[in-house]
Write an enzyme that holds these catalytic residues in place. Structure first.
Site, PDB file in Angstrom:
ATOM      1  N   LYS A  40      38.104 -61.345  51.520  1.00 33.13           N
ATOM      2  CA  LYS A  40      38.001 -62.697  52.024  1.00 33.13           C
ATOM      3  C   LYS A  40      37.262 -63.602  51.033  1.00 33.13           C
ATOM      4  O   LYS A  40      37.323 -64.818  51.127  1.00 33.13           O
ATOM      5  CB  LYS A  40      37.220 -62.703  53.351  1.00 33.13           C
ATOM      6  CG  LYS A  40      37.804 -61.835  54.421  1.00 33.13           C
ATOM      7  CD  LYS A  40      36.812 -61.786  55.612  1.00 33.13           C
ATOM      8  CE  LYS A  40      37.262 -60.804  56.653  1.00 33.13           C
ATOM      9  NZ  LYS A  40      36.226 -60.543  57.650  1.00 33.13           N
ATOM     10  N   GLY A  41      36.531 -62.994  50.137  1.00 33.95           N
ATOM     11  CA  GLY A  41      35.588 -63.727  49.284  1.00 33.95           C
ATOM     12  C   GLY A  41      36.178 -64.846  48.440  1.00 33.95           C
ATOM     13  O   GLY A  41      35.508 -65.834  48.162  1.00 33.95           O
ATOM     14  N   ASP A  97      36.517 -63.371  43.855  1.00 35.73           N
ATOM     15  CA  ASP A  97      35.249 -64.106  43.875  1.00 35.73           C
ATOM     16  C   ASP A  97      34.312 -63.639  42.763  1.00 35.73           C
ATOM     17  O   ASP A  97      33.682 -64.433  42.094  1.00 35.73           O
ATOM     18  CB  ASP A  97      34.578 -63.972  45.257  1.00 35.73           C
ATOM     19  CG  ASP A  97      34.439 -62.528  45.742  1.00 35.73           C
ATOM     20  OD1 ASP A  97      34.880 -61.590  45.034  1.00 35.73           O
ATOM     21  OD2 ASP A  97      33.885 -62.330  46.834  1.00 35.73           O
ATOM     22  N   ASP A 100      32.170 -57.072  39.539  1.00 35.50           N
ATOM     23  CA  ASP A 100      30.898 -56.371  39.466  1.00 35.50           C
ATOM     24  C   ASP A 100      31.132 -55.080  38.670  1.00 35.50           C
ATOM     25  O   ASP A 100      31.112 -55.100  37.437  1.00 35.50           O
ATOM     26  CB  ASP A 100      30.466 -56.137  40.926  1.00 35.50           C
ATOM     27  CG  ASP A 100      29.105 -55.527  41.092  1.00 35.50           C
ATOM     28  OD1 ASP A 100      28.231 -55.791  40.265  1.00 35.50           O
ATOM     29  OD2 ASP A 100      28.909 -54.778  42.062  1.00 35.50           O
ATOM     30  N   LYS A 128      29.724 -60.476  36.658  1.00 35.58           N
ATOM     31  CA  LYS A 128      28.440 -59.781  36.439  1.00 35.58           C
ATOM     32  C   LYS A 128      28.681 -58.685  35.409  1.00 35.58           C
ATOM     33  O   LYS A 128      28.821 -57.515  35.765  1.00 35.58           O
ATOM     34  CB  LYS A 128      28.016 -59.102  37.744  1.00 35.58           C
ATOM     35  CG  LYS A 128      27.248 -59.937  38.720  1.00 35.58           C
ATOM     36  CD  LYS A 128      26.524 -58.992  39.695  1.00 35.58           C
ATOM     37  CE  LYS A 128      26.800 -59.345  41.115  1.00 35.58           C
ATOM     38  NZ  LYS A 128      26.174 -58.453  42.102  1.00 35.58           N
ATOM     39  N   PHE A 149      22.321 -60.265  43.428  1.00 36.54           N
ATOM     40  CA  PHE A 149      23.230 -60.236  44.557  1.00 36.54           C
ATOM     41  C   PHE A 149      23.357 -61.662  45.076  1.00 36.54           C
ATOM     42  O   PHE A 149      22.381 -62.268  45.511  1.00 36.54           O
ATOM     43  CB  PHE A 149      22.767 -59.292  45.665  1.00 36.54           C
ATOM     44  CG  PHE A 149      23.846 -59.069  46.668  1.00 36.54           C
ATOM     45  CD1 PHE A 149      24.827 -58.107  46.459  1.00 36.54           C
ATOM     46  CD2 PHE A 149      23.926 -59.867  47.802  1.00 36.54           C
ATOM     47  CE1 PHE A 149      25.870 -57.942  47.363  1.00 36.54           C
ATOM     48  CE2 PHE A 149      24.967 -59.707  48.717  1.00 36.54           C
ATOM     49  CZ  PHE A 149      25.931 -58.727  48.495  1.00 36.54           C
ATOM     50  N   ARG A 162      29.023 -66.767  54.037  1.00 37.69           N
ATOM     51  CA  ARG A 162      30.163 -67.242  53.237  1.00 37.69           C
ATOM     52  C   ARG A 162      30.228 -68.769  53.249  1.00 37.69           C
ATOM     53  O   ARG A 162      30.752 -69.379  52.334  1.00 37.69           O
ATOM     54  CB  ARG A 162      31.485 -66.719  53.810  1.00 37.69           C
ATOM     55  CG  ARG A 162      31.675 -65.221  53.708  1.00 37.69           C
ATOM     56  CD  ARG A 162      33.121 -64.867  54.050  1.00 37.69           C
ATOM     57  NE  ARG A 162      33.277 -63.461  54.380  1.00 37.69           N
ATOM     58  CZ  ARG A 162      33.492 -62.489  53.494  1.00 37.69           C
ATOM     59  NH1 ARG A 162      33.564 -62.768  52.210  1.00 37.69           N
ATOM     60  NH2 ARG A 162      33.644 -61.244  53.879  1.00 37.69           N
TER      61      ARG A 162
HETATM   62  P1  IMP Z   1      33.653 -54.443  42.056  1.00 38.54           P
HETATM   63  O1  IMP Z   1      34.785 -53.610  42.538  1.00 38.54           O
HETATM   64  O2  IMP Z   1      32.395 -53.598  41.935  1.00 38.54           O
HETATM   65  O3  IMP Z   1      33.922 -55.213  40.806  1.00 38.54           O
HETATM   66  O4  IMP Z   1      33.267 -55.415  43.206  1.00 38.54           O
HETATM   67  C1  IMP Z   1      33.941 -56.508  43.556  1.00 38.54           C
HETATM   68  C2  IMP Z   1      33.654 -56.863  44.991  1.00 38.54           C
HETATM   69  O5  IMP Z   1      32.311 -56.549  45.376  1.00 38.54           O
HETATM   70  C3  IMP Z   1      33.745 -58.356  45.158  1.00 38.54           C
HETATM   71  O6  IMP Z   1      35.027 -58.761  45.498  1.00 38.54           O
HETATM   72  C4  IMP Z   1      32.747 -58.644  46.262  1.00 38.54           C
HETATM   73  O7  IMP Z   1      33.371 -58.523  47.517  1.00 38.54           O
HETATM   74  C5  IMP Z   1      31.716 -57.553  46.144  1.00 38.54           C
HETATM   75  N1  IMP Z   1      30.492 -58.024  45.451  1.00 38.54           N
HETATM   76  C6  IMP Z   1      30.053 -57.637  44.231  1.00 38.54           C
HETATM   77  N2  IMP Z   1      28.909 -58.261  43.919  1.00 38.54           N
HETATM   78  C7  IMP Z   1      28.613 -59.062  44.964  1.00 38.54           C
HETATM   79  C8  IMP Z   1      27.552 -60.013  45.215  1.00 38.54           C
HETATM   80  O8  IMP Z   1      26.626 -60.236  44.416  1.00 38.54           O
HETATM   81  N3  IMP Z   1      27.612 -60.655  46.409  1.00 38.54           N
HETATM   82  C9  IMP Z   1      28.601 -60.454  47.332  1.00 38.54           C
HETATM   83  N4  IMP Z   1      29.619 -59.595  47.116  1.00 38.54           N
HETATM   84  C10 IMP Z   1      29.627 -58.906  45.947  1.00 38.54           C
END
Ligand code: IMP
Length: 172
Positions: A40-41, A97, A100, A128, A149, A162
């Protein structure tokens, strides 16, 4: 509601998103694109980007999950799939969004490729880079951020916050 520190205010979001929209317009030169928003982000970012985009475009949605609270579970699960007929032979721009660890985007790019798009690019509001565990670089990055975060502008903590109109963080 908790008090968040502002990391990126509404004005900076607005300006940078307009730049990204122009960049995409220049790259596609009138070819139709499909903005594929990751629920949803990414909805706030996707909507604002589309409103600034002066070209032929469609919107589609996909949903995956990997996070619980502040922690990535490490496994990406597909919750709402895409339809092949909406992706096949089209120029897809996957919109997230935040990147990470990179696992979600890595998974999604592979998933979309199986649906035979004409082309695929990735676009992210926040990057990030310090937290990457898999190799991944988005084609369009609005902002690089530190290892914080963040919440707001679509990003949640356990489904809340959100609706904050800026990108904020809790100072620990
Ligand atoms: P990844 O798979 O680790 O790259 O994570 C991506 C998903 O993790 C994003 O689509 C977000 O939903 C969530 N996410 C990662 N970091 C944050 C943050 O700082 N705040 C909120 N959601 C996050």
């Amino acid at each position: 509601m908790e008090n968040f520190k502002v990391l990126i205010d509404e004005k900076r979001l607005d300006q940078r998103i307009a730049e990204i929209a122009k960049e995409i317009e220049n790259d596609y030169q009138g070819e139709e694109v499909v903005f594929c928003s990751v629920l949803k982000g990414a909805i706030f970012f996707t909507v604002d980007l589309m409103k600034k985009y002066n070209g032929l475009c469609e919107i589609q949605f996909v949903r995956v999950s990997s996070y619980e609270g502040e922690n990535s579970t490490g496994t990406v699960t597909l919750k709402i799939p895409l339809k092949k007929e909406n992706i096949e032979n089209k120029n897809i721009i996957l919109i997230e969004d935040i990147v990470d660890t990179g696992r979600t985007f890595n998974y999604l790019v592979d998933y979309v490729k199986e649906l035979n798009p004409k082309s695929i690019k990735t676009c992210v509001l926040l990057d990030k880079k310090a937290r990457r565990v898999v190799d991944f670089e988005a084609d369009y990055v609005a902002f690089d951020i530190d290892d914080l975060f963040v919440v707001g502008y679509g990003l949640d903590y356990d489904e809340k916050y959100r609706n904050i109109p800026y990108v904020g963080y809790v100072q620990k």
